[in-house]
Scaffold this motif. Sequence first.
Motif, PDB file in Angstrom:
ATOM      1  N   LEU A  40     -81.561 -33.147 -47.523  1.00  0.00           N
ATOM      2  CA  LEU A  40     -82.442 -31.917 -47.892  1.00  0.00           C
ATOM      3  C   LEU A  40     -82.339 -31.351 -49.314  1.00  0.00           C
ATOM      4  O   LEU A  40     -83.234 -30.865 -49.554  1.00  0.00           O
ATOM      5  CB  LEU A  40     -81.888 -30.918 -46.860  1.00  0.00           C
ATOM      6  N   LEU A  41     -81.404 -31.650 -49.973  1.00  0.00           N
ATOM      7  CA  LEU A  41     -81.113 -31.137 -51.277  1.00  0.00           C
ATOM      8  C   LEU A  41     -81.339 -32.302 -52.449  1.00  0.00           C
ATOM      9  O   LEU A  41     -81.843 -31.866 -53.818  1.00  0.00           O
ATOM     10  CB  LEU A  41     -79.750 -30.623 -51.548  1.00  0.00           C
ATOM     11  N   GLY A  42     -81.050 -33.574 -52.256  1.00  0.00           N
ATOM     12  CA  GLY A  42     -81.330 -34.774 -53.082  1.00  0.00           C
ATOM     13  C   GLY A  42     -79.925 -34.770 -54.244  1.00  0.00           C
ATOM     14  O   GLY A  42     -80.303 -35.488 -55.122  1.00  0.00           O
ATOM     15  N   TYR A  43     -79.132 -34.094 -54.021  1.00  0.00           N
ATOM     16  CA  TYR A  43     -77.793 -34.260 -54.774  1.00  0.00           C
ATOM     17  C   TYR A  43     -76.555 -34.060 -54.053  1.00  0.00           C
ATOM     18  O   TYR A  43     -76.485 -33.374 -52.824  1.00  0.00           O
ATOM     19  CB  TYR A  43     -77.576 -33.346 -55.998  1.00  0.00           C
ATOM     20  N   ARG A  44     -75.418 -34.632 -54.398  1.00  0.00           N
ATOM     21  CA  ARG A  44     -74.290 -34.788 -53.619  1.00  0.00           C
ATOM     22  C   ARG A  44     -73.157 -33.743 -54.357  1.00  0.00           C
ATOM     23  O   ARG A  44     -72.084 -33.646 -53.325  1.00  0.00           O
ATOM     24  CB  ARG A  44     -73.869 -36.102 -53.513  1.00  0.00           C
ATOM     25  N   GLN A  45     -73.414 -33.082 -55.176  1.00  0.00           N
ATOM     26  CA  GLN A  45     -72.437 -32.233 -56.091  1.00  0.00           C
ATOM     27  C   GLN A  45     -72.916 -31.225 -56.682  1.00  0.00           C
ATOM     28  O   GLN A  45     -74.071 -31.464 -57.648  1.00  0.00           O
ATOM     29  CB  GLN A  45     -71.294 -33.068 -56.689  1.00  0.00           C
ATOM     30  N   ILE A  46     -72.467 -30.082 -56.631  1.00  0.00           N
ATOM     31  CA  ILE A  46     -72.508 -28.940 -57.876  1.00  0.00           C
ATOM     32  C   ILE A  46     -71.699 -29.184 -58.887  1.00  0.00           C
ATOM     33  O   ILE A  46     -70.465 -28.714 -58.434  1.00  0.00           O
ATOM     34  CB  ILE A  46     -72.837 -27.789 -57.405  1.00  0.00           C
ATOM     35  N   ASN A  47     -71.854 -29.368 -60.099  1.00  0.00           N
ATOM     36  CA  ASN A  47     -70.894 -29.515 -61.027  1.00  0.00           C
ATOM     37  C   ASN A  47     -70.335 -27.962 -61.363  1.00  0.00           C
ATOM     38  O   ASN A  47     -70.960 -27.133 -61.049  1.00  0.00           O
ATOM     39  CB  ASN A  47     -71.270 -30.107 -62.193  1.00  0.00           C
ATOM     40  N   ALA A  48     -69.202 -28.016 -62.196  1.00  0.00           N
ATOM     41  CA  ALA A  48     -68.688 -26.623 -62.250  1.00  0.00           C
ATOM     42  C   ALA A  48     -69.528 -25.783 -63.353  1.00  0.00           C
ATOM     43  O   ALA A  48     -69.371 -24.473 -63.328  1.00  0.00           O
ATOM     44  CB  ALA A  48     -67.157 -26.883 -62.983  1.00  0.00           C
ATOM     45  N   ASP A  49     -70.565 -26.452 -64.134  1.00  0.00           N
ATOM     46  CA  ASP A  49     -71.380 -25.601 -64.933  1.00  0.00           C
ATOM     47  C   ASP A  49     -72.535 -25.616 -64.318  1.00  0.00           C
ATOM     48  O   ASP A  49     -73.519 -24.834 -64.906  1.00  0.00           O
ATOM     49  CB  ASP A  49     -71.492 -26.596 -66.286  1.00  0.00           C
ATOM     50  N   GLY A  50     -72.865 -25.741 -63.115  1.00  0.00           N
ATOM     51  CA  GLY A  50     -74.089 -25.435 -62.097  1.00  0.00           C
ATOM     52  C   GLY A  50     -74.854 -26.290 -62.323  1.00  0.00           C
ATOM     53  O   GLY A  50     -76.180 -26.216 -61.447  1.00  0.00           O
ATOM     54  N   THR A  51     -74.756 -27.499 -62.914  1.00  0.00           N
ATOM     55  CA  THR A  51     -75.800 -28.743 -62.933  1.00  0.00           C
ATOM     56  C   THR A  51     -75.592 -29.530 -61.512  1.00  0.00           C
ATOM     57  O   THR A  51     -74.543 -28.999 -60.764  1.00  0.00           O
ATOM     58  CB  THR A  51     -75.564 -29.237 -64.077  1.00  0.00           C
ATOM     59  N   THR A  52     -76.435 -30.330 -61.217  1.00  0.00           N
ATOM     60  CA  THR A  52     -76.167 -30.975 -59.823  1.00  0.00           C
ATOM     61  C   THR A  52     -76.248 -32.502 -60.144  1.00  0.00           C
ATOM     62  O   THR A  52     -76.405 -33.188 -61.525  1.00  0.00           O
ATOM     63  CB  THR A  52     -77.116 -31.003 -58.935  1.00  0.00           C
ATOM     64  N   LEU A  53     -75.321 -33.295 -59.332  1.00  0.00           N
ATOM     65  CA  LEU A  53     -74.953 -34.714 -59.423  1.00  0.00           C
ATOM     66  C   LEU A  53     -75.583 -35.380 -58.367  1.00  0.00           C
ATOM     67  O   LEU A  53     -75.267 -35.178 -57.243  1.00  0.00           O
ATOM     68  CB  LEU A  53     -73.474 -34.886 -59.715  1.00  0.00           C
ATOM     69  N   ALA A  54     -76.568 -36.381 -58.559  1.00  0.00           N
ATOM     70  CA  ALA A  54     -77.431 -37.038 -57.380  1.00  0.00           C
ATOM     71  C   ALA A  54     -76.304 -37.846 -56.801  1.00  0.00           C
ATOM     72  O   ALA A  54     -75.338 -38.621 -57.400  1.00  0.00           O
ATOM     73  CB  ALA A  54     -78.524 -37.718 -58.027  1.00  0.00           C
TER      74      ALA A  54
END
Length: 431
Positions: A417-431
């Motif tokens: 539903l989101l398209g990513y597996r992680q929210i990085n510590a700086d608020g970016t995302t990791l697919a």
Amino acid sequence: MHDPRVLLDPATEAVRKLARRGYQLDLEHLDKLLSQRTTAVKQIDDARAESNRIAKELPAAAKRGEDVTALKERARALKTEIHEAEEQHRQFETELHEFLLSIPNLPEDRLPDGNSDEFAVEVRTWGTPPALDFDPVDHVDLGERLGIFDFARATKLSGPRFAVIKGVGAQLERALAQLFLQLHTQRHGYTEYSLPALVTRPTMTGTGQLPKFEEDLFKTGVGEDRELFLIPTAEVPLTNLHAGETLAAEDLPLAYTAHTLCFRSEAGSYGRDTRGLIRLHQFAKVELVRVVEAERSSEELEIMLGHAEACLKELGLAYRVITLAAGDIGFSAQYTYDIEVWLPSQQRYREISSVSDCSTFQARRAGIRTKAKDGKRGFAATLNGSGLPIGRTLVAVLEQYQQADGSIRIPDALVPLLGYRQINADGTTLA
């Protein structure tokens, strides 16, 4: 709401049952109200019977040439007596109705004694609380570090106990709601509704929010014709969809769900959970409501509990189920399970959902009746539960899936539903 005859019937032991939840039933007052109503009804019936007799006697007496002056005067007097007795009867009915509306539901005997969560009994646990090898951070600090919470601007906009959630935080909220609705509609058989957030006084009364809990509600409008209340839960409009209706028993159970905003003043809760998303004036929730045959309410409660638990299982969140004590259940409930999710920052389980069997209590207030094929009539039973609140679930996801480097791993069920597996510590995302 209760049938007053049940409250007076010694077999129901209403006084004892209500005392378990801290309510003292005034049987003397109830008996007085019932007696007044009965007396008024008899006065009306007697006066009408005499009036009908005089109405038949007058023409015959006049035809015989008799003086009918006294009969006419008595007929006029009876008309006044009937009017006054009817007014008195309406007053007694109102007093009785208001008194009955103030009496909570009778708790089931199988509930444990007690009046707080200290007396709750654990039913089961699911999952293992995450063993973090670092000091867990609470959801407020996590969200602010990630840049997804802005409580300062929320306070500027609306005052305390509101939240602004942005970016991936808002995306997480949307994904959680979508996941829950898909589970309930596609797997559990619920019909989804889009509902008004403003409802009338009778609607609030039907599910038991009024008259007792008016201070907990947000009211809008001026004047009786414009008086509306913001819903504290979708249970209110979902249950009242069938207010004043008679449902075919063979069509039950009815299973409804809705994702709505909910509004609560949280009167009397000052100082409790004022930090973060746990206790807000406005929050989003997916609600579950079932309308069932009265004799099946206990079985249906277990079914609904399983549906609420499925949401947490899908997210892989550790939780436990408890049975609330008799003095700690809601006004309209006869039996309640709470589901509590593990919060690492607090090192304990915290409530995320309540699932309640209200038996026929709400249906009597709202006038929701059933009719079987053989003609047997009765009141429906209603059940409700959170499936789940979005904010508190977001809290649990952030805390249970936090990593040592400050990132947040996304539960597998949300990745599509989101398209990513992680929210990085700086608020970016990791697919």
